[in-house]
Write an enzyme that holds these catalytic residues in place. Structure first.
Site, short mmCIF file in Angstrom:
data_model
loop_
_atom_site.label_atom_id
_atom_site.label_comp_id
_atom_site.label_asym_id
_atom_site.label_seq_id
_atom_site.Cartn_x
_atom_site.Cartn_y
_atom_site.Cartn_z
N ASP A 86 0.87 -1.17 0.00
CA ASP A 86 0.00 0.00 0.00
C ASP A 86 0.90 1.22 0.00
O ASP A 86 1.51 1.56 1.00
CB ASP A 86 -0.88 -0.05 1.26
CG ASP A 86 -1.92 1.06 1.26
OD1 ASP A 86 -2.19 1.63 0.19
OD2 ASP A 86 -2.46 1.35 2.34
N HIS A 90 1.35 10.69 -2.07
CA HIS A 90 1.94 12.00 -1.88
C HIS A 90 3.16 12.15 -2.76
O HIS A 90 3.99 11.25 -2.82
CB HIS A 90 2.32 12.17 -0.41
CG HIS A 90 1.83 13.45 0.14
ND1 HIS A 90 2.60 14.57 0.18
CD2 HIS A 90 0.62 13.79 0.66
CE1 HIS A 90 1.90 15.55 0.72
NE2 HIS A 90 0.70 15.10 1.02
N GLY A 441 58.69 11.23 -17.11
CA GLY A 441 59.82 11.17 -16.19
C GLY A 441 59.34 10.85 -14.79
O GLY A 441 58.12 10.82 -14.54
N LYS A 447 59.01 17.86 -14.59
CA LYS A 447 58.18 17.90 -15.79
C LYS A 447 57.21 19.08 -15.78
O LYS A 447 57.08 19.81 -16.76
CB LYS A 447 57.33 16.61 -15.92
CG LYS A 447 58.08 15.32 -15.99
CD LYS A 447 57.13 14.14 -16.12
CE LYS A 447 56.21 13.95 -14.93
NZ LYS A 447 56.89 13.70 -13.66
N SER A 448 56.51 19.23 -14.64
CA SER A 448 55.44 20.23 -14.59
C SER A 448 56.00 21.64 -14.74
O SER A 448 55.40 22.48 -15.40
CB SER A 448 54.65 20.11 -13.29
OG SER A 448 53.95 18.89 -13.30
N SER A 515 53.69 8.58 -16.65
CA SER A 515 53.53 7.55 -17.69
C SER A 515 54.70 6.56 -17.74
O SER A 515 55.51 6.61 -18.66
CB SER A 515 53.30 8.20 -19.07
OG SER A 515 54.20 9.26 -19.31
#
Lengths: 600, 301
Positions: A86, A90, A441, A447-448, A515
């Site tokens: 049941d 609403h 690397g 790298k960055s 990587s």
């Protein structure tokens, strides 16, 4: 004899609780003490016998005169036993209608004859159809308020049938009733001689539900491995089809085949065959590595296996909505995996059935079609074909709430029939030419710093460039990936694909990513070569001692497990376009070397 | 040839319950089965034994002992546990009375006090799933409960905040300290339980069958005269042929006059009865219309 599971639905004040109460009362399924309590409660409220009080059990329900949550009721006649969910009408409790309908054989939808079809009646008919409830009964209630006229009934029937024709409703019956007075609920009504059909209860006793399961496609999701010193068996509930000893089966996702040696009912009764939804234990002829979440089926009749799914979602989450990119736990048969929402195809207006393709989210009680990507392959059938292997729930990982119910429509279009849409623009039409610079690397090799300088220099020179930094991408594009070998490969693959798109668009993609595996980088190189796009591999060759000394993120100091170059392998490039060593100068100088390479 | 591939009503209920029991064993670390020796918990233990055959039941059973037990039930409990080969854990209400965590009240009885002992025992053993034999047909508040019923760190039930429960996918995820109450018999009725007991030949405490014993009539119920039930002024015990429909704390569990001496007799009696099990025999459920709901919110079953 099988019992019939019913879900009721209708707007607030359509009289659902009264109808259920009437059904229990007139079929003599109420007990004298329950009835005495209801009589007392009705008197306390200054009412005559209020049958709705038979079902509204919670304090707040009685106080407010509404139904808050699904209540399950049980009764039996000599012909059949019934379970009634049941469910409240609403609007904020639509999720409970979905809950009740998920296991229902029959949906009982109420309409107030004096009001006619409302938004809620349509919503509930749609939900019943979406949830694949095989039978629908529309009870046109409060016929006493409209003078028991056939005209009013026929008008509402016609309205509803017009709406239902657009849905997937196979078996629809319409019955005029008055729950308050008991007309056509259990007993035929003298007030409506024009109605020639059955009263509701007789209809419920007669409706044929035997064929509603899938008995064709054998599906056995492994739930639990039963082990004793002399026994190894796979316990589970058949999600479809029939299985017999001697049947050849394949275990998915591993793909090993074997045969069923024996099937045991609970307690150890040997079976000649088992069918859905029996709970059984299977013994196999070979000792395979099979566990919870795996699925046994026939080699010639397999479910879909894939990570990309298209599904209809009913959103239940109260605290947060669904948005593209959201991540959840997917619970499907006995398997659990993480998923990401990759697209929202459309949001559905359940009143008009209009699809809004511009929608960007789903909030509480909204329904839409979405595309999901699972971390591990899912073994599924379309929900229309099998509720048990096509239905799932999404769980919020933080709150542990069940935030959505899903019905799989099929494998994602993306994985089943991929076609390449050609662009109307050729590469020579673009104002700039793109390329990919791939800096690889060890962590903290610098790298960055070089990548940032390179991007700045290129943009300053008027050349479109964009930095794809491995760490930054882990916040979004690759946020679902870990640092194991497989995830690292996938990380490189995705970033490689994105870089290629940038390059194709005329932008220089500056990638800064550890990587570690040569094969992964070579795959990205091959990808660019196939697309005829420049690819520049730059090996930032900083000795590990120097990296450990710089260590801006404290990876080396912490002794981070799986650290590349320390406790995980790094394969240096064999034919990099450029190798940068600390002696080659600061980032400004080395970025200049790379820029020269790009223009040269 | 046409094969119907239909489960009978009881087979369907059994399959559903077995699925739920296995699901809990597969996904929780420390489940436990509440076992009082009453008919529903005996059926639960029987189902658990069947679900893991031929391996033993992979979780212990827990009895919350009010200290007011029928002797027949305690001896049956020990025998049943031994036969099933499961470990029995007992949480004693008396311990909580002695420690001052709860106050004993001879008039109100000890039923409500069980909640404290139950929650303490769950915490001490770090149980994360607690099986109960509760059925939705027993009581209106129970009719609203999910099969997997989430309980917060205080063991409380929030009827408005229940997780939607779809198909046979149960969400048992929880944080440390929270737990899930699991009700595999949710969809069974009293009559289903008795038909199953009859069909499966399940043994029960002898209290469930007609026997003669001294009883007193109080508040419209027949209460067994035991050492736990002080007689009130003017009460005179009479010897009656009775049986129990539920078995719990001896001070608040009534019996009914009955000559039903076998499972077949009881099935016939239950099929014809016009009074609910709890209405007939549980004094504590009569306190208020929301008595069970209030106790469940506190952490009761």
């Amino acid at each position: 004899m099988k019992s019939l599971r019913i879900a009721t639905a209708g707007s607030v004040d359509d009289g659902k609780s009264t109808l259920v109460g009437r059904l229990l009362y007139d079929s003599k399924a109420t007990f004298t003490d329950q009835l005495a309590a209801v009589e007392q409660a009705s008197r306390d409220r200054g009412e005559e016998l209020n049958l709705a009080l038979l079902t509204d059990g919670l304090r707040a329900e009685r106080e407010q005169g509404i139904t808050i949550d699904v209540a399950y009721r049980y009764f039996a006649t000599p012909k059949r036993s019934f379970v009634i969910a049941d469910t409240p009408g609403h609007i904020q409790y639509t999720r409970n209608m979905v809950t009740g309908a998920s296991t229902a054989d029959l949906a009982l939808i109420l309409v107030d004859a004096s009001l006619g079809l409302t938004e809620q009646s349509r919503r509930h008919a749609f939900l019943a159809s979406l949830l694949g409830v095989p039978h629908v009964v529309l009870c046109v209630n409060k016929m006493d308020l409209v003078g028991y006229t056939a005209e009013r009934f026929e008008q509402i029937s016609a309205d509803f049938e017009r709406f239902a024709a657009r849905l997937d409703v196979h078996d629809l019956s319409v019955i005029p009733v008055s729950a308050l007075h008991g007309d056509n609920v259990v007993h035929r009504s003298a007030a409506m001689p024009w109605y020639e059909g059955l009263p509701l209860l007789h209809h419920l006793e007669q409706v044929h539900v035997a064929s509603d399961r899938n008995l064709i496609d054998a599906r056995f999701p492994v739930q639990y491995v039963v082990r004793s010193p002399s026994f190894r068996g796979y316990a589970g509930t058949l999600a479809g089809g029939v299985m017999r000893p001697g049947d050849e089966v394949v275990a998915l996702p591993s793909g090993f085949t074997t045969t069923v040696r024996a099937i045991w009912a609970p307690g150890g009764v040997r079976l000649d065959e088992a069918f859905a939804p029996q709970a059984v234990t299977l013994q196999l002829a070979d000792d395979l590595d099979v566990g919870r979440g795996d699925l046994l089926c026939r080699p010639g009749n397999r479910p879909h296996v894939g990570s990309d799914l298209d599904a209809m979602l009913c959103w239940f989450g109260e605290r947060s909505g669904l948005s593209v990119g959201g991540r959840y736990v997917l619970r499907h048969t006995t398997a659990e995996t993480r998923v990401r929402v990759t697209a929202l195809e459309y949001r559905l207006d359940v009143n008009t059935l209009h699809r809004d393709p511009d929608a960007t989210d789903l909030t509480l009680n909204q329904i839409g079609r979405a595309r999901l990507h699972a971390q591990r392959p899912v073994l599924f059938d379309a929900y229309r074909r099998n509720r048990a292997t096509g239905g799932f729930i999404l769980v919020d990982e933080v709150s542990n709430e069940t935030v959505a119910a899903g019905m799989i429509t099929g494998p994602s279009v993306r994985s089943s029939s991929v076609s390449w849409h050609s662009s109307g623009v050729s590469r020579s039409d673009r104002s700039s030419s793109g390329a990919t610079v791939w800096l690889t690397g060890l962590p903290a090799s610098g790298k960055s710093s070089v990548a940032v300088e390179l991007e700045r220099r290129l943009v300053a020179a008027g050349r479109p460039a964009y930095l794809l930094d491995g760490d930054n991408l882990r916040h979004g594009l690759t946020s679902d990936l870990g640092f194991g070998p497989a995830d690292r490969s996938e990380n490189v693959r995705r970033v490689g694909e994105v870089a290629k798109l940038f390059a194709d668009a005329g932008v220089v993609a500056v990638v800064s990513l550890v990587s570690p595996y040569r094969a992964d980088r070579d795959a990205v190189r091959a990808l660019h070569r196939a697309a005829d796009l420049p690819f520049v591999e730059v090996f930032v060759d900083t000795p590990v001692e120097v990296c450990a000394e710089r260590d801006p993120k404290g990876l080396y100091a912490r002794g981070e497990p799986g650290l590349t170059g320390v406790s995980a392998p790094y394969e240096p490039p064999q034919a990099a376009e450029l190798v940068l060593r600390p002696a080659d100068g600061d980032p400004v100088t080395t970025a200049g070397l790379i820029a020269e390479l790009l223009t040269g | 040839m046409t094969v119907s591939y239909e489960l009978t009503h009881l087979q369907g209920l059994e399959a559903e319950a077995v699925h739920i029991v296995r699901e809990v064993a597969a996904t929780f670390e420390r489940p436990v089965l509440l076992f009082s020796g009453g008919k529903d918990s005996v059926v639960m233990l029987h189902l658990a034994t069947k679900a893991f055959w031929p391996a033993p039941v992979p979780f212990p059973v827990l009895h919350i002992d009010t200290g007011h037990n029928f002797d027949e039930v305690l001896s049956f409990r020990d025998l049943a546990v031994e036969r099933a080969g499961v470990r029995l854990i007992v949480g004693r209400v008396q311990d909580d009375i002695d420690s001052g965590a709860v106050a004993d009240d001879p008039v109100a009885g000890r039923n409500r006090l069980q909640t404290t002992t139950l929650l303490r025992t769950i915490g001490e053993h770090r149980f994360d799933a607690v099986f109960g034999g509760a059925r939705r047909d027993e009581e209106k508040a129970r009719a609203k409960e999910r099969v997997f019923s989430f309980r917060d760190r205080y063991g409380q039930w929030d009827p408005r905040g229940q997780r939607p429960e779809l198909w046979n996918l149960y969400n048992g995820r929880h944080k440390p300290g929270e737990h899930i109450r699991v009700f595999p018999l949710s969809n069974w009725t009293e009559l289903d339980i008795w038909r199953y007991i009859r069909d499966e030949g399940i043994e029960l405490p002898p209290l469930y069958y007609a026997h003669r014993r001294p009883v007193v009539a109080r508040d419209g119920m027949l209460l067994a005269v035991t050492r736990f039930l002080p007689l009130l002024a003017g009460e005179e015990p009479v010897s009656s042929l009775v049986r129990f429909r539920t078995v719990g704390d001896a001070t608040c569990t009534g019996c009914v006059e009955s000559a039903a001496a076998t499972p077949d007799d009881v099935v016939a009696e239950v099929a014809a009865t016009r009074v609910t099990e709890r209405g007939a025999t549980r004094a504590d459920d009569r306190i208020s219309a929301a008595g069970m709901e209030d106790r469940k919110r506190e952490g009761y079953f």
